[in-house]
Write a protein that holds these residues in place. Structure first.
Motif: not given
Ligand code: ADP
Ligand code: ASP
Ligand code: MG
Length: 456
Positions: A47, A52, A79, A126-127, A130, A190
């Motif tokens: 992330a 996180t 983001h 989070g992941e 991203s 991820q």
């Protein structure tokens, strides 16, 4: 040094940590590293830096809706800032917004009823976020890229917060779902997250992306695993503790495993397990300065110094169990460990005397904090012995080679630390490490003093 592998069939799995995907600039630098290496066809990322932590805070349950909103706004900003720099933001905007909406709903649920499965579900965002941004950036740089949901292959058990991966299942699923995608494109996916057999989202514990990347490298028979982070390799100790820390060019699997296990945050403790199983060399470098090279971790290396490095892990919980029944008796320790195992307490270090045993508890759960003994375990143990729990301790580990069989090394080490109170010294069980506990307030100066005396 060039990491480019000219063999068209060679496969590199590259992992980029939170700081390497913190914002548009960091993501672009990392994407350039992927672009210049045709072998890097699987990319696992964390992330964005700090995300996180925000998600864990939300998952722990925030009742104050203004505070909750503040964190959600911060997440959106992180983001949206990346999106605002994209050439074609419309390609990811809807997906990103819908993930952010889902975070908001889950955070509200967590405020009324937090739970560990819910934490994993929430924190996985989070992941998931991203990877949308990073794959778009790679595509905009002209690299044919596809985003892949790692939960399709990263099968784990259902121990939420610190799930145990199932390598055989991961290999089978990767062969079916991931390998076919590798032909002529880069797959971005991820780190950190997985899925149990029922399809519930799980996580591998904080810092788990390194471990994810190693598992994927193992499952796809990759020839190299690259860990890109914010320092150019593994150092003789955490460079944040002392500026005298020196980079290590090459280190053996056994020494690096001890480093990871004993707290060198640069690698998640389990990272090297799959790499060793499959004999995959691991490179650690800085995504900010790839030209500086980094550390290679492999089976055999040219040098095996007596003292190699120092690792520090804080937040240690020490439990001392005392009972006269232990004196010359058998079965006491077996009973203690049966109780601990029943309550899924993972023990790290152990030292014993005639009537007592001290142990430290292991903790890398996604939830965080110093590990505790579950109340039920304390109750059961109390029937057997006296239970004392101490916190505020740090574990210092010295990593090297043949330390326990080299005359004079103990004197050299302990002579340097006369002014400190050392607890639970573990020496001799491994030829590669010696470790002990110190008070949290002494930890950094112990590491600095020892580093100065034996590593500088
Ligand atoms: P990432 O987000 O890329 O996974 P981490 O913060 O988890 O990065 O790990 C990198 C950090 O590990 C470095 O910034 C450094 O402070 C810390 N670290 C701890 N021990 C060492 C060591 N022996 N060598 C290098 N870095 C270390
Ligand atoms: N994002 C997760 C964490 O911060 C996993 C990782 O970065 O490795 O712990
Ligand atoms: Mg990390």
């Amino acid at each position: 040094m060039s990491l480019v592998d000219n063999n068209a069939t060679a496969l590199t799995v590259a992992k980029f940590g939170g700081t390497s995907v913190a914002d548009f600039t960091a993501m672009s630098r990392s994407a350039a590293i992927v672009k210049q290496n045709p072998a890097a066809r699987i990319v696992l990322i964390s992330a964005c830096s700090g995300v996180t932590n925000l998600l864990v805070e939300l998952a722990n349950g925030i009742n104050d809706s203004a505070r909750r909103q503040q964190l959600l706004t911060r997440l959106k900003e992180i983001h949206r800032n990346v999106i605002s720099e994209l050439k074609s933001p419309e390609n990811v905007l809807t997906e990103v917004d819908s993930l952010l909406d889902s975070v908001s709903i889950l955070a509200e649920q967590a405020a009324t009823q937090p739970s560990i499965p819910l934490t994993d579900q929430l924190v996985s965002h989070g992941e998931l976020l991203s990877t949308h941004l990073f794959s778009q950036i790679l595509n905009e740089m002209g690299v044919n890229t596809i985003r892949f949901d790692i939960r399709n292959i990263m099968r784990t058990d259902s121990q939420f917060g610190k799930a145990i991966p199932q390598p055989e299942m991961i290999r089978q699923l990767a062969a079916a779902e991931l390998q076919p995608l590798l032909e002529n494109q880069v797959v971005v996916s991820q780190g950190f997250i997985g899925s149990d057999s029922k399809g519930n989202t799980t996580t591998l514990g904080r810092g788990g992306s390194d471990y994810s990347a190693a598992l994927v490298a193992e499952a796809t028979d990759a020839s190299t695993l690259e860990i890109w982070t914010d320092v150019p390799g593994m150092y003789s100790t955490d460079p944040r503790i002392t500026s005298a820390a020196k980079p290590i060019k090459e280190i053996s699997f056994s020494e690096a495993s001890e480093m990871a296990n004993f707290g060198a945050k640069i690698l998640h403790p389990s990272t090297l397990v799959p790499a060793i199983r499959q004999q995959i060399p691991v490179f650690i470098g800085s995504s900010k300065a790839p030209e500086q090279g980094g550390t290679w971790i492999r089976e055999s290396v040219s040098e095996a110094p007596l003292f190699r490095a120092l690792a520090l892990r804080c937040n240690q919980t020490m439990v001392t169990l005392t009972s006269l029944n232990m004196f010359h008796a058998y079965g006491f320790l077996a009973e203690v460990f049966r109780i601990l195992a029943e309550h899924k307490v993972s023990v790290d270090l152990i030292t014993t005397s005639e009537v007592s045993v001290s142990l430290t508890l292991d903790q890398t759960d996604t939830g965080g904090g110093a590990p505790t003994l579950p109340e039920k375990a304390v109750k059961e143990l109390n029937r057997l012995c006296r239970v004392e729990v101490e916190q505020g301790l740090c574990l210092v580990a010295l990593i090297g080679n043949q330390m326990s069989s080299t005359k004079g090394s103990a004197k050299q080490i302990f002579g340097t630390l006369e002014d400190y109170n050392l607890r639970m010294i573990c020496y001799g069980a491994s030829p590669h490490n010696l470790c002990f506990l110190v008070k949290e307030q002494d930890a950094k100066s112990v590491v600095k003093t020892l580093h100065k005396k034996i590593l500088e």
